[in-house]
Write a protein that holds these residues in place. Sequence first.
Motif, PDB file in Angstrom:
ATOM      1  N   GLN A  75      -7.722  -8.471  10.908  1.00 46.48           N
ATOM      2  CA  GLN A  75      -7.210  -9.170   9.439  1.00 46.48           C
ATOM      3  C   GLN A  75      -6.590 -10.563   9.844  1.00 46.48           C
ATOM      4  N   GLU A 158       3.309 -12.063  -2.247  1.00 46.92           N
ATOM      5  CA  GLU A 158       2.769 -10.792  -1.792  1.00 46.92           C
ATOM      6  C   GLU A 158       1.853 -10.772  -0.370  1.00 46.92           C
ATOM      7  N   GLY A 159       1.364 -11.814  -0.155  1.00 49.78           N
ATOM      8  CA  GLY A 159       0.370 -12.176   1.190  1.00 49.78           C
ATOM      9  C   GLY A 159       1.517 -11.658   2.320  1.00 49.78           C
ATOM     10  N   ARG A 162       2.094  -7.916   2.505  1.00 47.18           N
ATOM     11  CA  ARG A 162       1.279  -7.413   2.814  1.00 47.18           C
ATOM     12  C   ARG A 162       1.146  -7.327   4.405  1.00 47.18           C
ATOM     13  N   TRP A 163       1.467  -8.434   4.935  1.00 41.47           N
ATOM     14  CA  TRP A 163       1.479  -8.455   6.404  1.00 41.47           C
ATOM     15  C   TRP A 163       2.765  -7.551   6.840  1.00 41.47           C
ATOM     16  N   ARG A 165       3.667  -4.800   5.644  1.00 40.74           N
ATOM     17  CA  ARG A 165       3.200  -3.155   5.609  1.00 40.74           C
ATOM     18  C   ARG A 165       2.107  -3.277   6.633  1.00 40.74           C
ATOM     19  N   ARG A 166       1.386  -4.218   7.005  1.00 42.19           N
ATOM     20  CA  ARG A 166       0.456  -4.015   8.148  1.00 42.19           C
ATOM     21  C   ARG A 166       1.020  -3.747   9.433  1.00 42.19           C
ATOM     22  N   GLU A 184       3.960   4.192  -1.211  1.00 42.07           N
ATOM     23  CA  GLU A 184       2.428   3.896  -1.451  1.00 42.07           C
ATOM     24  C   GLU A 184       2.047   5.235  -2.302  1.00 42.07           C
TER      25      GLU A 184
END
Length: 192
Positions: A75, A158-159, A162-163, A165-166, A184
């Motif tokens: 990703q 949000e991006g 998201r990182w 969370r990854r 989640e």
Amino acid sequence: MSRTTRRHIWRDIGVQLPFLAWLIVLWMLLWGQFTVLAFLSGLVVAVFVTRVFRLPTVELSGRINVWYAALFVVQFLLAMFRGALSVTAQVFDFRRQPGAAIIAVPLKYADDLIMTHVSVVSSLIPGSLIVEADRDRQILYLHVIGVRNRADVEKQREGVLRWERRVVRALGAPSQYRALKADERAAKGGVR
């Protein structure tokens, strides 16, 4: 050298080895070369930095999820490619200037290590750069390009989340991972 001293030395090496490996990878990414020379020079720099600048031992989570780590790498590479294309398109669009903004992103699961990983990832993807990190409040401040309205700012924010969370899925502490999974589940159940 006594047996206890040797055991402490090996334990210290075991604790610092992942950190040294990460420094070598960062060095190779910095120079954009994955060669033997880049590896060896990265090793020298990593050893030098860790020996001369005596920092406290980095407490790693002791948890690495290989599947999520591999997924993270894929990703990340795709995001770098998309970011490079996006920045290139903005540079060659002579009709308008690309919008820019400084945005604050409050992280949810971050400790120092996760915050550092998210900062590095966010800065390596073209189009954004970390300008400040508020360690106490766990907020990253990013300079981003390609924003024209509030929706674009929220998309960028949000991006970054998201990182985060990854990164937590790949190598966060068990407590961070459990908190992420609970959030989640709550989001799927509509509890939020």
